[in-house]
Design a protein around this motif. Structure first.
Motif, PDB file in Angstrom:
ATOM      1  N   ARG A  56       0.824  -1.222   0.000  1.00  0.00           N
ATOM      2  CA  ARG A  56       0.000   0.000   0.000  1.00  0.00           C
ATOM      3  C   ARG A  56       0.859   1.273   0.000  1.00  0.00           C
ATOM      4  O   ARG A  56       0.374   2.358  -0.258  1.00  0.00           O
ATOM      5  CB  ARG A  56      -0.904   0.025   1.245  1.00  0.00           C
ATOM      6  N   PHE A  57       2.131   1.125   0.357  1.00  0.00           N
ATOM      7  CA  PHE A  57       3.033   2.283   0.499  1.00  0.00           C
ATOM      8  C   PHE A  57       3.975   2.372  -0.696  1.00  0.00           C
ATOM      9  O   PHE A  57       4.935   1.596  -0.774  1.00  0.00           O
ATOM     10  CB  PHE A  57       3.866   2.141   1.783  1.00  0.00           C
ATOM     11  N   ALA A  80       4.540  11.811  11.993  1.00  0.00           N
ATOM     12  CA  ALA A  80       3.229  12.279  11.517  1.00  0.00           C
ATOM     13  C   ALA A  80       2.110  11.385  12.065  1.00  0.00           C
ATOM     14  O   ALA A  80       1.041  11.869  12.460  1.00  0.00           O
ATOM     15  CB  ALA A  80       3.209  12.296   9.991  1.00  0.00           C
ATOM     16  N   THR A  84      -0.860  12.653  14.628  1.00  0.00           N
ATOM     17  CA  THR A  84      -2.279  12.485  14.290  1.00  0.00           C
ATOM     18  C   THR A  84      -3.024  11.803  15.439  1.00  0.00           C
ATOM     19  O   THR A  84      -4.100  12.255  15.844  1.00  0.00           O
ATOM     20  CB  THR A  84      -2.414  11.656  12.993  1.00  0.00           C
ATOM     21  N   LEU A 105      -7.921  12.490   8.160  1.00  0.00           N
ATOM     22  CA  LEU A 105      -6.999  11.351   8.043  1.00  0.00           C
ATOM     23  C   LEU A 105      -7.523  10.338   7.032  1.00  0.00           C
ATOM     24  O   LEU A 105      -6.787   9.889   6.143  1.00  0.00           O
ATOM     25  CB  LEU A 105      -6.825  10.667   9.408  1.00  0.00           C
ATOM     26  N   SER A 108      -7.412  11.488   3.374  1.00  0.00           N
ATOM     27  CA  SER A 108      -6.039  11.476   2.813  1.00  0.00           C
ATOM     28  C   SER A 108      -5.620  10.047   2.483  1.00  0.00           C
ATOM     29  O   SER A 108      -4.873   9.814   1.539  1.00  0.00           O
ATOM     30  CB  SER A 108      -5.040  12.145   3.763  1.00  0.00           C
ATOM     31  N   HIS A 109      -6.105   9.085   3.250  1.00  0.00           N
ATOM     32  CA  HIS A 109      -5.748   7.690   2.977  1.00  0.00           C
ATOM     33  C   HIS A 109      -6.565   7.111   1.820  1.00  0.00           C
ATOM     34  O   HIS A 109      -6.024   6.389   0.989  1.00  0.00           O
ATOM     35  CB  HIS A 109      -5.896   6.848   4.253  1.00  0.00           C
ATOM     36  N   ARG A 112      -5.133   7.787  -1.350  1.00  0.00           N
ATOM     37  CA  ARG A 112      -3.936   6.981  -1.650  1.00  0.00           C
ATOM     38  C   ARG A 112      -4.276   5.520  -1.906  1.00  0.00           C
ATOM     39  O   ARG A 112      -3.384   4.672  -1.958  1.00  0.00           O
ATOM     40  CB  ARG A 112      -2.981   7.023  -0.464  1.00  0.00           C
ATOM     41  N   PHE A 119      -7.455  -0.380   7.251  1.00  0.00           N
ATOM     42  CA  PHE A 119      -7.394   0.189   8.605  1.00  0.00           C
ATOM     43  C   PHE A 119      -7.763  -0.855   9.660  1.00  0.00           C
ATOM     44  O   PHE A 119      -7.291  -0.773  10.790  1.00  0.00           O
ATOM     45  CB  PHE A 119      -8.287   1.432   8.721  1.00  0.00           C
TER      46      PHE A 119
HETATM   47  C1  HEM Z   1      -3.656   4.481  13.255  1.00  0.00           C
HETATM   48  C2  HEM Z   1      -3.805   4.506  11.968  1.00  0.00           C
HETATM   49  C3  HEM Z   1      -3.045   5.422  11.029  1.00  0.00           C
HETATM   50  C4  HEM Z   1      -2.651   6.710  11.217  1.00  0.00           C
HETATM   51  C5  HEM Z   1      -2.845   7.598  12.438  1.00  0.00           C
HETATM   52  C6  HEM Z   1      -1.979   7.119   9.995  1.00  0.00           C
HETATM   53  C7  HEM Z   1      -1.420   8.369   9.789  1.00  0.00           C
HETATM   54  C8  HEM Z   1      -0.758   8.759   8.643  1.00  0.00           C
HETATM   55  C9  HEM Z   1      -0.189  10.072   8.422  1.00  0.00           C
HETATM   56  C10 HEM Z   1      -0.272  11.234   9.410  1.00  0.00           C
HETATM   57  C11 HEM Z   1       0.381  10.068   7.195  1.00  0.00           C
HETATM   58  C12 HEM Z   1       1.120  11.215   6.511  1.00  0.00           C
HETATM   59  C13 HEM Z   1       0.225  12.379   6.214  1.00  0.00           C
HETATM   60  C14 HEM Z   1      -1.005  12.058   5.409  1.00  0.00           C
HETATM   61  O1  HEM Z   1      -0.888  11.938   4.212  1.00  0.00           O
HETATM   62  O2  HEM Z   1      -2.128  11.961   5.977  1.00  0.00           O
HETATM   63  C15 HEM Z   1       0.154   8.758   6.622  1.00  0.00           C
HETATM   64  C16 HEM Z   1       0.571   8.381   5.373  1.00  0.00           C
HETATM   65  C17 HEM Z   1       0.288   7.152   4.800  1.00  0.00           C
HETATM   66  N1  HEM Z   1      -0.407   6.113   5.375  1.00  0.00           N
HETATM   67 FE1  HEM Z   1      -1.205   6.109   7.211  1.00  0.00          FE
HETATM   68  N2  HEM Z   1      -1.997   6.080   9.114  1.00  0.00           N
HETATM   69  C18 HEM Z   1      -2.626   5.031   9.700  1.00  0.00           C
HETATM   70  C19 HEM Z   1      -2.853   3.774   9.160  1.00  0.00           C
HETATM   71  C20 HEM Z   1      -2.504   3.398   7.880  1.00  0.00           C
HETATM   72  C21 HEM Z   1      -2.762   2.110   7.308  1.00  0.00           C
HETATM   73  C22 HEM Z   1      -3.472   0.959   8.042  1.00  0.00           C
HETATM   74  C23 HEM Z   1      -2.258   2.123   6.029  1.00  0.00           C
HETATM   75  C24 HEM Z   1      -2.229   1.034   4.984  1.00  0.00           C
HETATM   76  C25 HEM Z   1      -2.265  -0.250   5.237  1.00  0.00           C
HETATM   77  C26 HEM Z   1      -1.684   3.443   5.818  1.00  0.00           C
HETATM   78  C27 HEM Z   1      -1.091   3.876   4.655  1.00  0.00           C
HETATM   79  C28 HEM Z   1      -0.492   5.092   4.462  1.00  0.00           C
HETATM   80  C29 HEM Z   1       0.207   5.478   3.238  1.00  0.00           C
HETATM   81  C30 HEM Z   1       0.359   4.631   1.985  1.00  0.00           C
HETATM   82  C31 HEM Z   1       0.706   6.767   3.457  1.00  0.00           C
HETATM   83  C32 HEM Z   1       1.573   7.606   2.501  1.00  0.00           C
HETATM   84  C33 HEM Z   1       3.021   7.439   2.894  1.00  0.00           C
HETATM   85  C34 HEM Z   1       3.969   8.291   2.062  1.00  0.00           C
HETATM   86  O3  HEM Z   1       4.092   8.025   0.875  1.00  0.00           O
HETATM   87  O4  HEM Z   1       4.542   9.234   2.609  1.00  0.00           O
HETATM   88  N3  HEM Z   1      -1.859   4.186   6.963  1.00  0.00           N
HETATM   89  N4  HEM Z   1      -0.523   7.988   7.527  1.00  0.00           N
END
Ligand code: HEM
Length: 166
Positions: A56-57, A80, A84, A105, A108-109, A112, A119
């Motif tokens: 996913r990333f 970050a 959050t 939040l 934004s996800h 992507r 989640f």
């Molecule tokens: C507690 C749950 C989560 C929190 C608080 C969280 C928070 C964040 C934050 C703050 C960012 C960077 C800013 C933004 O674009 O919003 C981010 C980026 C991202 N998150 Fe999450 N996230 C969570 C769970 C997940 C999960 C479960 C996935 C996928 C399985 C995921 C995938 C991504 C991806 C792909 C990015 C972009 C990363 C990059 O290219 O810089 N996130 N997340």
């Protein structure tokens, strides 16, 4: 929210005792000197418990957990993520604001390509992460209360997915 410890907040479903369990655990998880390391551990836990989530990333696609742990962009993502979660805990009583923060939040996800199903992976990642860090200080009320808060995030995300689909 009333003074009664068993009254559930109408939006989050959390009782005051559950809110306190979240706040008490967060005071340890978010300790300044361990904040970055703990955020780092949460992301690494996600990738260790659910290796498929790495796909996913875009930044990490095709890499091993060891390679990701050395990635120069990981510390910023870790911070970050912690900031959050801190904004959610800080506003846990102000539920209109909390829901708006959660919406930011999840939108934004969704943009992507991350879904509410993705989640849901956090339902087992967060307790494993908490147990590792809190150790003896981790209580079952802390774990179940965080489970409820994650449920709020997943519910808001499902709602936003419907909005996008309609
Ligand atoms: C507690 C749950 C989560 C929190 C608080 C969280 C928070 C964040 C934050 C703050 C960012 C960077 C800013 C933004 O674009 O919003 C981010 C980026 C991202 N998150 Fe999450 N996230 C969570 C769970 C997940 C999960 C479960 C996935 C996928 C399985 C995921 C995938 C991504 C991806 C792909 C990015 C972009 C990363 C990059 O290219 O810089 N996130 N997340």
């Amino acid at each position: 929210m009333t003074e009664d410890n068993n009254t559930k907040d109408p939006v989050t479903g959390l009782t005051e005792a559950e809110v306190k369990a979240i706040e008490d655990s967060w005071n340890i998880l978010y300790r300044k000197e361990h904040r970055k390391e703990n955020g780092f551990k949460m992301i690494i836990k996600l990738f260790t418990v659910h290796p498929a989530s790495i796909e996913r990333f875009p930044l990490f696609r095709g890499k091993t957990v060891e390679e990701i742990a050395e990635h120069p962009k990981l510390p910023a993502l870790a911070m970050a993520t912690m900031y959050t979660l801190a904004s959610f805990v800080d506003n846990i009583h102000e539920t209109d604001l909390l829901v708006e923060l959660v919406k930011k939040l999840v939108v934004s996800h969704i943009k992507r390509g991350v879904s509410s199903e993705d989640f849901k992976l956090m339902y087992d990642v967060v307790p494993a992460w908490m147990k590792e860090i809190l150790d003896d200080e981790c209580t079952s009320l802390m774990l179940s209360s965080w489970g409820k808060l994650l449920g709020v995030i997943v519910a808001v995300m499902s709602g936003e997915e419907q909005n996008v689909a309609s």
